[in-house]
Scaffold this motif. Structure first.
Motif, mmCIF file in Angstrom:
data_model
loop_
_atom_site.group_PDB
_atom_site.id
_atom_site.type_symbol
_atom_site.label_atom_id
_atom_site.label_comp_id
_atom_site.label_asym_id
_atom_site.label_seq_id
_atom_site.Cartn_x
_atom_site.Cartn_y
_atom_site.Cartn_z
ATOM 1 N N GLY A 529 0.798 -1.223 0.000
ATOM 2 C CA GLY A 529 0.000 0.000 0.000
ATOM 3 C C GLY A 529 0.826 1.266 0.000
ATOM 4 N N MET A 530 2.147 1.160 -0.059
ATOM 5 C CA MET A 530 3.004 2.346 -0.044
ATOM 6 C C MET A 530 2.797 3.155 -1.324
ATOM 7 S SD MET A 530 7.179 2.516 0.070
ATOM 8 C CE MET A 530 7.343 2.244 1.826
ATOM 9 N N THR A 531 2.725 4.476 -1.168
ATOM 10 C CA THR A 531 2.581 5.376 -2.310
ATOM 11 C C THR A 531 3.836 6.224 -2.455
ATOM 12 O OG1 THR A 531 1.618 7.161 -1.009
ATOM 13 C CG2 THR A 531 0.098 5.503 -1.893
ATOM 14 N N LEU A 532 3.926 6.933 -3.558
ATOM 15 C CA LEU A 532 5.068 7.804 -3.808
ATOM 16 C C LEU A 532 5.159 8.880 -2.737
ATOM 17 C CD1 LEU A 532 7.394 8.769 -5.549
ATOM 18 C CD2 LEU A 532 5.751 10.012 -6.975
ATOM 19 N N ARG A 533 4.019 9.402 -2.309
ATOM 20 C CA ARG A 533 4.028 10.430 -1.268
ATOM 21 C C ARG A 533 4.589 9.856 0.043
ATOM 22 N NH1 ARG A 533 1.267 15.121 -1.115
ATOM 23 N NH2 ARG A 533 -0.076 14.440 -2.817
ATOM 24 N N ASP A 534 4.186 8.621 0.386
ATOM 25 C CA ASP A 534 4.724 7.993 1.599
ATOM 26 C C ASP A 534 6.243 7.893 1.536
ATOM 27 O OD1 ASP A 534 2.066 7.620 2.259
ATOM 28 O OD2 ASP A 534 2.020 5.560 1.488
ATOM 29 N N ALA A 535 6.756 7.471 0.385
ATOM 30 C CA ALA A 535 8.199 7.290 0.244
ATOM 31 C C ALA A 535 8.936 8.617 0.344
ATOM 32 C CB ALA A 535 8.512 6.606 -1.081
ATOM 33 N N ILE A 536 8.390 9.671 -0.276
ATOM 34 C CA ILE A 536 9.061 10.980 -0.236
ATOM 35 C C ILE A 536 9.044 11.529 1.188
ATOM 36 C CG2 ILE A 536 8.882 13.365 -1.026
ATOM 37 C CD1 ILE A 536 8.071 12.319 -3.745
ATOM 38 N N LEU A 537 7.988 11.286 1.941
ATOM 39 C CA LEU A 537 7.973 11.686 3.353
ATOM 40 C C LEU A 537 9.118 11.028 4.129
ATOM 41 C CD1 LEU A 537 4.181 11.607 4.297
ATOM 42 C CD2 LEU A 537 5.722 13.548 4.596
ATOM 43 N N GLN A 538 9.376 9.734 3.864
ATOM 44 C CA GLN A 538 10.385 9.000 4.615
ATOM 45 C C GLN A 538 11.813 9.405 4.253
ATOM 46 O OE1 GLN A 538 9.602 4.694 5.328
ATOM 47 N NE2 GLN A 538 7.798 5.025 4.055
ATOM 48 N N VAL A 539 12.014 10.079 3.106
ATOM 49 C CA VAL A 539 13.352 10.560 2.762
ATOM 50 C C VAL A 539 13.460 12.066 3.016
ATOM 51 C CG1 VAL A 539 13.792 8.753 1.099
ATOM 52 C CG2 VAL A 539 12.719 10.878 0.330
ATOM 53 N N SER A 540 12.619 12.594 3.917
ATOM 54 C CA SER A 540 12.669 13.986 4.381
ATOM 55 C C SER A 540 12.254 14.996 3.327
ATOM 56 C CB SER A 540 14.078 14.343 4.897
ATOM 57 O OG SER A 540 14.478 13.446 5.899
ATOM 58 N N GLY A 541 11.509 14.568 2.309
ATOM 59 C CA GLY A 541 10.962 15.503 1.349
ATOM 60 C C GLY A 541 11.916 15.811 0.210
ATOM 61 N N LEU A 542 11.500 16.819 -0.597
ATOM 62 C CA LEU A 542 12.227 17.188 -1.809
ATOM 63 C C LEU A 542 13.190 18.331 -1.534
ATOM 64 C CD1 LEU A 542 9.209 17.161 -4.314
ATOM 65 C CD2 LEU A 542 10.729 15.268 -3.705
ATOM 66 N N THR A 543 14.180 18.472 -2.405
ATOM 67 C CA THR A 543 15.100 19.600 -2.330
ATOM 68 C C THR A 543 14.528 20.764 -3.118
ATOM 69 O OG1 THR A 543 16.323 18.750 -4.240
ATOM 70 C CG2 THR A 543 17.116 18.101 -2.061
ATOM 71 N N GLU A 544 15.195 21.947 -3.007
ATOM 72 C CA GLU A 544 14.655 23.166 -3.605
ATOM 73 C C GLU A 544 14.602 23.112 -5.128
ATOM 74 O OE1 GLU A 544 16.988 22.909 -1.457
ATOM 75 O OE2 GLU A 544 16.717 24.233 0.255
ATOM 76 N N HIS A 562 12.283 -10.237 -24.253
ATOM 77 C CA HIS A 562 12.977 -9.450 -25.258
ATOM 78 C C HIS A 562 14.182 -8.723 -24.690
ATOM 79 C CE1 HIS A 562 9.779 -10.321 -28.074
ATOM 80 N NE2 HIS A 562 8.874 -9.882 -27.187
ATOM 81 N N GLY A 563 14.669 -9.169 -23.534
ATOM 82 C CA GLY A 563 15.881 -8.584 -22.957
ATOM 83 C C GLY A 563 15.640 -7.357 -22.112
ATOM 84 N N GLU A 564 14.398 -7.042 -21.795
ATOM 85 C CA GLU A 564 14.139 -5.860 -20.976
ATOM 86 C C GLU A 564 14.550 -6.120 -19.519
ATOM 87 O OE1 GLU A 564 10.008 -5.067 -21.423
ATOM 88 O OE2 GLU A 564 10.306 -3.756 -23.142
ATOM 89 N N VAL A 565 15.140 -5.089 -18.920
ATOM 90 C CA VAL A 565 15.491 -5.183 -17.496
ATOM 91 C C VAL A 565 14.697 -4.196 -16.657
ATOM 92 C CG1 VAL A 565 17.824 -6.041 -17.913
ATOM 93 C CG2 VAL A 565 17.422 -3.577 -17.826
ATOM 94 N N ALA A 566 14.035 -3.236 -17.279
ATOM 95 C CA ALA A 566 13.210 -2.284 -16.553
ATOM 96 C C ALA A 566 12.273 -1.591 -17.523
ATOM 97 C CB ALA A 566 14.071 -1.248 -15.829
ATOM 98 N N THR A 567 11.135 -1.170 -17.000
ATOM 99 C CA THR A 567 10.219 -0.302 -17.743
ATOM 100 C C THR A 567 10.085 0.990 -16.967
ATOM 101 O OG1 THR A 567 8.296 -1.224 -16.585
ATOM 102 C CG2 THR A 567 8.946 -2.265 -18.668
ATOM 103 N N THR A 568 9.949 2.107 -17.659
ATOM 104 C CA THR A 568 9.867 3.405 -16.991
ATOM 105 C C THR A 568 8.517 4.041 -17.258
ATOM 106 O OG1 THR A 568 10.861 4.543 -18.880
ATOM 107 C CG2 THR A 568 12.343 3.779 -17.140
ATOM 108 N N ILE A 569 8.043 4.725 -16.232
ATOM 109 C CA ILE A 569 6.785 5.458 -16.359
ATOM 110 C C ILE A 569 6.983 6.826 -15.740
ATOM 111 C CG2 ILE A 569 5.326 3.388 -16.349
ATOM 112 C CD1 ILE A 569 4.740 3.918 -13.393
ATOM 113 N N ARG A 570 6.280 7.807 -16.228
ATOM 114 C CA ARG A 570 6.291 9.160 -15.665
ATOM 115 C C ARG A 570 5.018 9.344 -14.858
ATOM 116 N NH1 ARG A 570 10.140 12.984 -17.555
ATOM 117 N NH2 ARG A 570 11.942 11.735 -18.233
ATOM 118 N N VAL A 571 5.177 9.843 -13.633
ATOM 119 C CA VAL A 571 4.024 10.030 -12.739
ATOM 120 C C VAL A 571 3.974 11.497 -12.336
ATOM 121 C CG1 VAL A 571 4.090 7.661 -11.897
ATOM 122 C CG2 VAL A 571 5.394 9.419 -10.710
ATOM 123 N N PRO A 572 2.764 12.038 -12.089
ATOM 124 C CA PRO A 572 2.648 13.480 -11.807
ATOM 125 C C PRO A 572 3.030 13.818 -10.361
ATOM 126 C CG PRO A 572 0.496 12.454 -11.757
ATOM 127 C CD PRO A 572 1.442 11.381 -12.196
#
Length: 819
Positions: A529-544, A562-572
């Motif tokens: 159930g962890m979200t991106l907001r939860d994770a950013i809180l635990q690393v003390s937030g964003l820099t300027e 097909h040899g893929e090792v990762a897929t990337t997505i952009r999140v808002p």
């Protein structure tokens, strides 16, 4: 009756008597020359002992010096032994020092003659297996506490004799104090009262006599509350008794001790029984007859001093040769070598040793014995080992087993191996050993351990069992369901090891990683159930510099075919991820409400996601440079653009002052980039397009000095010096002004460091043309290096020869052409 008005005069009388008593005591304590010489030869510890005793006396250094001066000694005689003296220096006490110490009353003859031994093994005392002779170390300790002082008081049973000094004080109708010395004939003389015979009287008997004799002179002296004059008699100084300590003692001889001294006093003075001395029977002889004997074990083990009688002049303390000695070691309270009287057995030996320790193996006691001569056989069987069984120690003490001289008794320790337990480890509430009882089952052990924890693994429980041959076999059980009921309730055995597992033991350590514009980048444990907001809180937030529009998540691919090792997505992202902001756009409520308000949906994370928070393009903090020296407005300036040059910042600094020396301008860049960079600042100021008008970086600095009309000349010259600047002069001019080149100089490699930092060397011209020499500017430095020895001299000689030939050929060609 003693009244308050009489106290001042009484105090003064007592003080005077104490001083008199101390002085007479000191006179009686003076050592003979032989005693002093013996002490200096046999006592290397005297220096430390004297320092300790003087320090413990309570006398200040000034008081010690005053007393020495009053007694006719040099006042600095004892300075080496006073508090604060340098203990690293070795002081050697002589006879005069010992006399002075006795004068101060801080040590008596017996004190200084007692060796300072520590609590370790006593020298020259026999040992067996590292065991000490019981009681010997007690008499080896240097201590004045066992030597009765020569000043009172004493108890009422003390018998008076010639040499005692008494103090008689009367208060009430009369205020008198008399010092009374018992004469050689046994009399004391009391003024206005007369002569009294007191020899061999106890103090209590003397009081009865004084009531009678004083009452005849002073009518107020009587027994009872009606008395108007009271008296008090005390012993101010005790006489000394000459006694003899002989036999097997450490230091036999004649001793002068206090009349209150006892047998133990004499033994302490003589160092106690020697290696072969008897501890169980110390004899006291008076006039040739045996008056008593002392068993030192009564004193050492039970504190009983009933036979520690007072000694009189002429008494002999005799220590016979040792009796039968046996040793007892192992698990007893006081292992040592003990001396036994005839008839004493193993039972008494155990009592002397304080009994068994708690971990003693009482069912086995071993005795190593040297057989008596009559029991020895011809085959060499002279030593035997005797084992005593547990039945002989059933009463908790010991049997009356007869011992022989030099028997060595050993009390063994119970086996260190523990029995009667099972051990629980793993996912239970209380781990560790549990007491085992016959018939115990697995369910009971789990219950005693508090049961399994909620996340226990139901599939299996392992039980490891010890076999008689020290190997182990594996047993197993399991839980039927989440209630903790067992599939098979195994019967347990002693020393079983039970292991309960947790479901989390088999899960991989799942995580998410955050990098980029976050304050504490790194890995975080993944939670369902962890979200991106939860994770950013635990690393003390964003820099300027975080880009609040979107972040990138690299996720494990579903299909790797097909040899893929990762897929990337952009999140808002949005401004609600800046948790410290307040006011409009701040995040103060549940994540869902904030996201709905701003339009940024919550992004759930998956195990092993790698989140990259992007940085704003071109965002950075201000770049600053330092302009100092001869400018109108020196200071630290922030660059406006990434293409600002030297002239741009100099213009903002107001330009140079009238006293500025532009040619000496020094430009510096961070050492990890370039360090000191030489520039032609006058040309830069004249032409901003000149190449030396550098683009500035953060951390750059420019220093504009004042005009300095000298040139420094150093290195391999005869007289390194500062030379006045002469415009247009070459390098050689300044070298000559410094005394010319030294014998080791390499003039061809001389160079100039211009004030701007630019380095210029001699320019070599082709063949016969003269070399080009640099012209130092004001503030420059000329340096001439020393020659570097070239090991390949032959090669250099050949090269020089070839160069000479080529030069000659060129000359010929030039002449021919001109013709």
């Amino acid at each position: 009756m003693l009244r308050a008005a009489h106290l001042p005069s009484l105090r003064s009388i007592l003080a005077a008597l104490i001083l008199v008593g101390a002085a007479t005591t000191a006179e009686a304590q003076e050592p003979t020359p032989d005693q002093a010489r013996r002490l200096l030869q046999t006592r290397p510890d005297l220096t430390a002992q004297l320092r300790q005793r003087i320090g413990a006396s309570g006398l200040t250094p000034d008081q010690v010096r005053a007393r020495l001066r009053a007694a006719g000694y040099p006042e600095d005689l004892l300075d080496a032994y006073l508090t604060g003296a340098d203990t690293s220096k070795t002081a050697r006490p002589d006879a005069k020092v010992l006399e002075a110490v006795r004068l101060l009353g801080v040590a008596s003859s017996a004190d200084l003659e007692s060796p300072a031994a520590d609590a370790g093994t006593v020298p020259n005392q026999n040992t067996a297996g590292g065991l000490r002779l019981f009681g010997a170390e007690v008499f080896q300790r240097a201590s004045s506490q066992f030597q009765p002082t020569l000043s009172g008081p004493v108890d009422s049973n003390y018998r008076l004799g010639p040499g005692d000094v008494l103090v008689l004080i009367l208060t009430g109708d009369v205020e008198l104090a008399h010092t009374l010395e018992v004469t050689r004939e046994g009399f004391v003389v009391i003024p206005q009262v007369g002569q009294l015979y007191v020899a061999n009287l106890r103090l209590a008997q003397l009081e009865d006599l004084l009531y009678d004799r004083l009452g005849r002179v002073y009518s107020g002296v009587r027994r009872g509350p009606s008395a108007t004059t009271r008296f008090q008699v005390t012993v101010a100084r005790l006489r000394t008794s000459q006694i003899y300590v002989v036999g097997d003692v450490l230091r036999p001889g004649s001793y002068q001790i206090s009349a209150a001294g006892t047998v133990l006093t004499a033994l302490y003075a003589a160092g106690g029984p020697a290696e072969n001395g008897n501890f169980r029977r110390v004899e006291i002889r008076r006039g040739g007859a045996l008056v008593d004997s002392l068993d030192l074990y009564d004193y050492l083990l039970r504190g009983n001093s009933a036979h520690d009688i007072r000694l009189e002049t002429g008494d002999v303390v005799f220590t016979p040769v040792k009796g039968a000695r046996v040793s007892i070691g192992g698990r007893v309270v006081r292992p040592a070598i003990y001396e036994l009287k005839p008839g004493e057995s193993l039972r008494e030996l155990l009592q002397f040793a304080g009994g068994f320790e708690a971990d003693a193996l009482r069912r086995r006691v071993q005795i190593n014995r040297i057989l008596p001569p009559a029991a020895r056989v011809r085959d060499g069987k002279d030593r035997v080992v005797i084992e005593l069984g547990p039945d002989q120690f059933a009463d908790g003490g010991g049997p009356p087993f007869s011992l022989e001289p030099d028997d060595a008794v050993t009390i063994f320790e119970v086996a260190p191996k523990r029995r009667g337990f099972v051990t629980l480890t793993g996912n239970v509430w209380v781990t560790g050993p549990l007491g085992y009882t016959p018939g115990m089952r697995l369910s009971e052990a789990l219950r005693l351990a508090g049961g399994p924890k909620p996340d226990f693994y139901q599939g299996q429980i392992l039980v490891s069992r010890l076999q008689p041959d020290s190997t182990r076999i594996q047993l197993r059980s399991a839980f039927t369901d989440s209630s903790g009921t067992l599939v098979r309730d195994l019967p347990l055995a002693d020393e079983d090891e039970i292991q309960v597992f947790a479901r989390s033991d088999f899960r991989p350590a799942r995580y998410v990683a955050l990098t980029g514009a976050v304050r504490s980048p790194g890995r975080l444990p993944f939670r369902e159930g962890m979200t991106l907001r939860d994770a950013i809180l635990q690393v003390s937030g964003l820099t300027e510099d975080a880009d609040l529009r979107e972040a990138e998540i690299a996720r494990l691919p579903v299909d790797r075919s097909h040899g893929e090792v990762a897929t990337t997505i952009r999140v808002p992202l949005d401004s609600t991820y800046l948790f410290e902001r307040g006011g409009e756009g701040s995040y103060l409520g549940p994540p869902g409400l904030a996201a709905m308000a701003k339009g940024a949906a919550e992004t759930p994370l998956q195990p092993y996601d790698n989140v990259l928070v992007l940085r704003q393009p071109g965002w950075e903090l201000q770049r600053t440079v330092v302009i100092s020296g001869q400018v109108r407005f020196p200071g630290r300036y922030a660059l406006r653009t990434t293409t600002d040059r030297i002239t741009d910042v100099l213009h903002r600094a107001g330009g140079l002052t009238p006293t500025a020396y532009a040619a000496g301008g020094a430009f510096f860049r961070a050492t990890d980039r370039n360090g000191h960079i030489g520039i032609d600042l006058p040309r830069v100021l004249a032409d901003s397009s000149f190449r030396d008008n550098l683009i500035l970086f953060g951390g750059d600095s420019l220093v504009i000095p004042e005009y300095n009309p000298v040139v420094m000349v150093g290195g391999a010259v005869n007289a390194p010096v500062a030379v006045a600047y002469v415009p247009g002069r070459h390098l050689n001019f300044y070298v000559a002004a410094a005394g010319g080149l030294s014998r080791t100089a390499d003039g061809g490699r001389a160079y100039v460091t211009q004030p701007s930092g630019r380095v210029q060397s001699i320019r070599r011209r082709f063949l016969v043309l003269p070399d080009g020499q640099p012209k130092p500017l004001a503030g420059a430095r000329v340096f001439v290096p020393e020659k570097v020895e070239n090991p390949n001299k032959n090669t250099l000689a050949v090269a020089a020869t070839l160069a000479s030939i080529v030069t000659s050929l060129v000359t010929v060609l030039i002449v021919a052409i001109r013709k």
